[in-house]
Write an enzyme that holds these catalytic residues in place. Structure first.
Site, PDB file in Angstrom:
ATOM      1  CG  ASN A 167      -0.192  -0.065   2.506  1.00 29.16           C
ATOM      2  OD1 ASN A 167       0.563   0.830   2.838  1.00 29.16           O
ATOM      3  ND2 ASN A 167      -0.387  -1.155   3.263  1.00 29.16           N
TER       4      ASN A 167
ATOM      5  CE  LYS B  90     -10.400  -0.121  12.471  1.00 25.58           C
ATOM      6  NZ  LYS B  90      -9.849   0.618  11.367  1.00 25.58           N
TER       7      LYS B  90
HETATM    8  O1  C5P Z   1      -8.317  -2.340  11.655  1.00 17.95           O
HETATM    9  P1  C5P Z   1      -7.203  -1.486  11.184  1.00 17.95           P
HETATM   10  O2  C5P Z   1      -6.291  -2.302  10.355  1.00 17.95           O
HETATM   11  O3  C5P Z   1      -7.593  -0.281  10.470  1.00 17.95           O
HETATM   12  O4  C5P Z   1      -6.448  -1.016  12.535  1.00 17.95           O
HETATM   13  C1  C5P Z   1      -5.403  -0.118  12.507  1.00 17.95           C
HETATM   14  C2  C5P Z   1      -4.490  -0.310  13.677  1.00 17.95           C
HETATM   15  O5  C5P Z   1      -4.165  -1.678  13.861  1.00 17.95           O
HETATM   16  C3  C5P Z   1      -3.158   0.371  13.431  1.00 17.95           C
HETATM   17  O6  C5P Z   1      -2.642   0.743  14.682  1.00 17.95           O
HETATM   18  C4  C5P Z   1      -2.339  -0.731  12.783  1.00 17.95           C
HETATM   19  O7  C5P Z   1      -0.951  -0.495  12.890  1.00 17.95           O
HETATM   20  C5  C5P Z   1      -2.797  -1.939  13.538  1.00 17.95           C
HETATM   21  N1  C5P Z   1      -2.774  -3.193  12.768  1.00 17.95           N
HETATM   22  C6  C5P Z   1      -1.884  -4.178  13.100  1.00 17.95           C
HETATM   23  N2  C5P Z   1      -1.898  -5.369  12.409  1.00 17.95           N
HETATM   24  C7  C5P Z   1      -2.762  -5.570  11.407  1.00 17.95           C
HETATM   25  C8  C5P Z   1      -3.670  -4.565  11.052  1.00 17.95           C
HETATM   26  C9  C5P Z   1      -3.643  -3.373  11.756  1.00 17.95           C
HETATM   27  O8  C5P Z   1      -1.060  -4.006  14.015  1.00 17.95           O
HETATM   28  N3  C5P Z   1      -2.753  -6.718  10.753  1.00 17.95           N
END
Ligand code: C5P
Length: 422
Positions: free
Chosen positions: A223, A351
């Site tokens: 991304n 979240k």
């Molecule tokens: O649900 P989402 O992916 O948007 O959540 C964002 C938060 O979760 C951020 O702090 C991101 O760094 C963390 N995250 C993570 N591992 C993932 C997905 C998101 O640590 N696989």
């Protein structure tokens, strides 16, 4: 924690020289400010150029001198808005009656008066003029207005004047001015050190940037994350006295000073490194990484060859790194980030609970002026309910400033009566 308070570095002063015989003292002032470690750029009004040449200031400051507002050539170098943003202090010395009147009235008909209105930095004026002009009601009225507007006025010295008069109106000696400016920056630095000292002795682990999920030896899914927010936070935490480990996906950013960086590529590797950090003792975990939600189920051993019109790839879910760390028994203080395009606050608050975080910073990435590749950000910070802390709106600012405010928020939450003892 130790902060070096004796040397000023990376601080920018715009020294504005206006028309007055004291302009010659400003040449020495440039030398003294440079000696103290400041970066100096000089702005001259037309009046000032009648007393001393721009060339003198160019040679002393090591930078081109700014004299005109609407000169395309000059603006092509560092334009007035850029100059206004560059400055950490606008120091007007000597400040003539005329410039005080312009500032007080809000005129913007030359470079300096425009700069005054355009800069967000502190402004100091050092009036120097004939004692009668200093005492004039209009001058005093303008000075009062400037003080009310937040300008810092350095009072003139008394004594014999170039015009033969004796009285108030002499510009203080350049050495004294340089000391006052240096002390001001030292005090500001000390205040920051005191404010953020509580991150001293803490080990902060930060994930940053995107992850890269391989399809075959030459292709991957990823991304647009640039890692800027995470890197800015790493720098801010280090400045706050913390030991900082930055687990970075592939980004093209320099490692902030003093920060230990671990480069990873995939989400699985990012999780592995994060888990290792728990063993090393981690007090605060900040997840800024834009982790790919899915990875390719079976990474091809050899380059996938072009064949039919369609290529089906099965993706499987990646582990949630921040949620996994938050579930560990010896969990650090957990900070997550949320980038949303709608219902920003609602999703972020969700979240916070779902991932068992202590704090979440969310931003609205549907806004084109902030977020991902931008140098600026605006955020809302939520704390877990048990802290009983109000949400905080962080107005649009540079990612460095936002990072400072996030450190502030972490610091406040950690020192909250209900925070876990680290
Ligand atoms: O649900 P989402 O992916 O948007 O959540 C964002 C938060 O979760 C951020 O702090 C991101 O760094 C963390 N995250 C993570 N591992 C993932 C997905 C998101 O640590 N696989």
């Amino acid at each position: 924690m130790s902060f070096n308070l004796s040397v000023i570095s990376n601080k920018n002063i715009v020294l504005a020289v206006t028309g007055g015989i004291a302009a010659y003292k400003s040449a020495i002032l440039v030398r003294r400010l440079k000696d103290a470690g400041f970066n100096v750029r000089v702005v001259m009004t037309q009046g000032a150029q009648a007393f001393i040449t721009p060339l003198t200031f160019q040679a002393l400051s090591g930078n081109p001198v700014h004299t005109e507002l609407l000169n395309p050539e000059a603006e092509a170098g560092m334009g007035h808005i850029e100059l206004a943003r560059w400055a950490d202090l606008l120091l007007v010395a000597p400040a003539s009656c005329d410039i005080l009147a312009k500032f007080a009235a809000g005129l913007a008909d030359d470079l300096l008066s425009t700069l005054y209105l355009a800069t967000p930095c502190p402004v100091w004026v050092v009036p120097a003029m004939n004692q009668q002009m200093w005492a004039a009601k209009a001058t005093q009225r303008n000075l009062n207005t400037l003080v009310e507007d937040g300008v810092h006025v350095i009072m003139p010295d008394a004594g014999s004047q170039a015009c033969g008069d004796v009285g108030l109106g002499r510009m203080p000696e350049p050495e004294d001015l340089a000391v006052q400016v240096t002390q001001y920056f030292h005090q500001a630095q000390r205040a920051i050190a005191e404010k953020f000292g509580l991150l001293a002795d803490k080990h902060v682990v930060i994930t940053a940037g995107p992850t890269r999920e391989a399809m075959d030896p030459v292709r991957y899914i990823s991304n647009h994350s640039t890692g800027k927010m995470g890197f800015a936070l790493a720098a801010a935490c280090y400045a706050a006295g913390a030991k900082v480990t930055l687990i970075a996906g592939p980004v093209s950013l320099d490692t902030p000073n003093g920060v230990h960086r671990i480069n990873v590529s995939s989400a699985i590797k990012m999780l592995e490194s994060s888990m290792q950090m728990l063993d090393d003792g981690c007090d605060i975990f900040i997840a800024t990484a834009a982790v790919a939600d899915y990875r390719v189920a079976e990474v091809a051993e050899h380059k996938i060859k072009k064949s039919g019109d369609e290529l089906n790839v099965t993706l499987i879910k990646n582990p949630d790194i921040v949620a996994t760390i938050a579930q560990q028994q010896k969990r650090p203080f957990m900070v997550g980030f949320a980038a949303e395009t709608r219902n920003v606050e609602q999703y972020a608050a969700g979240k916070l609970v779902a991932k068992k975080l202590d704090m979440i910073a969310c931003n609205d990435v549907s806004r084109s002026d902030i977020g991902f590749a931008s140098d600026e950000n605006a955020m809302t910070v939520f704390f877990a309910e048990r802290y009983h802390m109000e949400k905080r709106d962080l107005d649009k600012a540079s990612k460095q400033e936002i990072a400072q405010q996030l450190v502030d928020a972490i610091h406040d939450a950690l020192n909250h009566a209900l925070a876990p003892t680290l």
